[in-house]
Design a protein around this motif. Structure first.
Motif, short mmCIF file in Angstrom:
data_model
loop_
_atom_site.label_atom_id
_atom_site.label_comp_id
_atom_site.label_asym_id
_atom_site.label_seq_id
_atom_site.Cartn_x
_atom_site.Cartn_y
_atom_site.Cartn_z
N PHE A 1 0.82 -1.20 0.00
CA PHE A 1 0.00 0.00 0.00
C PHE A 1 0.86 1.26 0.00
O PHE A 1 0.44 2.31 -0.43
N PHE A 2 2.10 1.14 0.48
CA PHE A 2 2.99 2.28 0.66
C PHE A 2 4.17 2.21 -0.32
O PHE A 2 5.07 1.40 -0.13
N PRO A 3 4.20 3.06 -1.35
CA PRO A 3 5.36 3.06 -2.23
C PRO A 3 6.62 3.55 -1.51
O PRO A 3 7.73 3.14 -1.83
N GLU A 4 6.43 4.42 -0.51
CA GLU A 4 7.51 4.91 0.34
C GLU A 4 6.95 5.08 1.75
O GLU A 4 5.77 5.36 1.91
N VAL A 5 7.82 4.94 2.72
CA VAL A 5 7.49 5.29 4.09
C VAL A 5 8.43 6.40 4.50
O VAL A 5 9.65 6.26 4.37
N GLU A 6 7.85 7.54 4.92
CA GLU A 6 8.66 8.66 5.41
C GLU A 6 8.47 8.78 6.92
O GLU A 6 7.34 8.78 7.40
N VAL A 7 9.59 8.89 7.61
CA VAL A 7 9.57 9.09 9.05
C VAL A 7 10.32 10.39 9.33
O VAL A 7 11.52 10.48 9.09
N ARG A 8 9.57 11.39 9.81
CA ARG A 8 10.18 12.68 10.17
C ARG A 8 10.38 12.71 11.67
O ARG A 8 9.52 12.27 12.42
N PHE A 9 11.52 13.26 12.09
CA PHE A 9 11.82 13.28 13.52
C PHE A 9 12.75 14.44 13.85
O PHE A 9 13.45 14.98 13.00
N TYR A 10 12.69 14.85 15.12
CA TYR A 10 13.55 15.91 15.64
C TYR A 10 14.85 15.31 16.16
O TYR A 10 14.85 14.22 16.74
N VAL A 11 15.92 16.06 16.01
CA VAL A 11 17.20 15.77 16.64
C VAL A 11 17.64 17.04 17.34
O VAL A 11 17.66 18.11 16.75
N SER A 12 17.94 16.91 18.63
CA SER A 12 18.44 18.06 19.39
C SER A 12 19.95 18.01 19.39
O SER A 12 20.55 16.93 19.52
N PRO A 13 20.59 19.17 19.25
CA PRO A 13 22.06 19.20 19.22
C PRO A 13 22.66 18.58 20.47
O PRO A 13 22.13 18.72 21.57
N ASN A 14 23.74 17.87 20.28
CA ASN A 14 24.53 17.28 21.37
C ASN A 14 23.71 16.34 22.25
O ASN A 14 23.95 16.25 23.44
N GLN A 15 22.76 15.64 21.67
CA GLN A 15 21.96 14.69 22.44
C GLN A 15 22.34 13.24 22.14
O GLN A 15 21.58 12.33 22.42
N GLY A 16 23.47 13.03 21.53
CA GLY A 16 23.96 11.69 21.32
C GLY A 16 23.41 11.02 20.08
O GLY A 16 23.10 11.66 19.08
#
Length: 144
Positions: free
Chosen positions: A110-125
């Motif tokens: 059903f999904f030609p692509e899966v997009e996962v958006r996410f936050y990254v905080s600086p210096n959080q490993g």
């Protein structure tokens, strides 16, 4: 006391060290087989604050993992993260795009692509994004 015939490790018998991982990694499990999803093409793109960047590319290994990203054009992942030092306090928005149509076959998902958006905080490993993938559904979360 004698060694009693036990072999002692030598410098030549040490185990190979693992390659260092990038600060953002992912892992894909195929829910139809219950096994890792090998040979799945994935891209990683910085959307904000300096993006969109040229996508970094990789293909999952036999364990369904991506630990290193390749820059075809433009900066590497680490160079992009280093450039963000000029924007203190900025949360980065990244997107992982999984080519599920090619993995399952265009008519088999059903999904030609899966997009996962996410936050990254600086210096959080390290950020690890697992994807549990089926042809009709998917689930993701922040892993460790």
């Amino acid at each position: 006391m004698e060694n009693a015939g036990l072999a002692t490790p030598s410098a030549s018998s040490t185990l190979p060290t693992a390659l260092p991982k990038d600060p953002i990694t992912c892992h894909v499990l195929d829910q139809t087989t219950g096994l890792p999803a090998p040979s799945l093409s994935v891209s990683l793109t910085l959307l904000r604050p300096l993006g969109p960047s040229n996508p970094l590319k990789a293909v999952t290994n036999k364990d369904g993992r991506i630990n290193k990203w390749q820059a075809r054009e433009g900066p590497s992942l680490q160079e992009m993260l280093d450039n963000l030092d000029e924007h203190p306090g900025s949360r980065m928005v990244w997107v992982l795009t999984f080519d599920t149509g090619a993995y399952f076959g265009e008519g088999n998902t059903f999904f030609p692509e899966v997009e996962v958006r996410f936050y990254v905080s600086p210096n959080q490993g390290h950020y690890h994004v697992p994807l549990l993938l089926g042809p009709w559904s998917y689930t993701t979360y922040r892993g460790s």
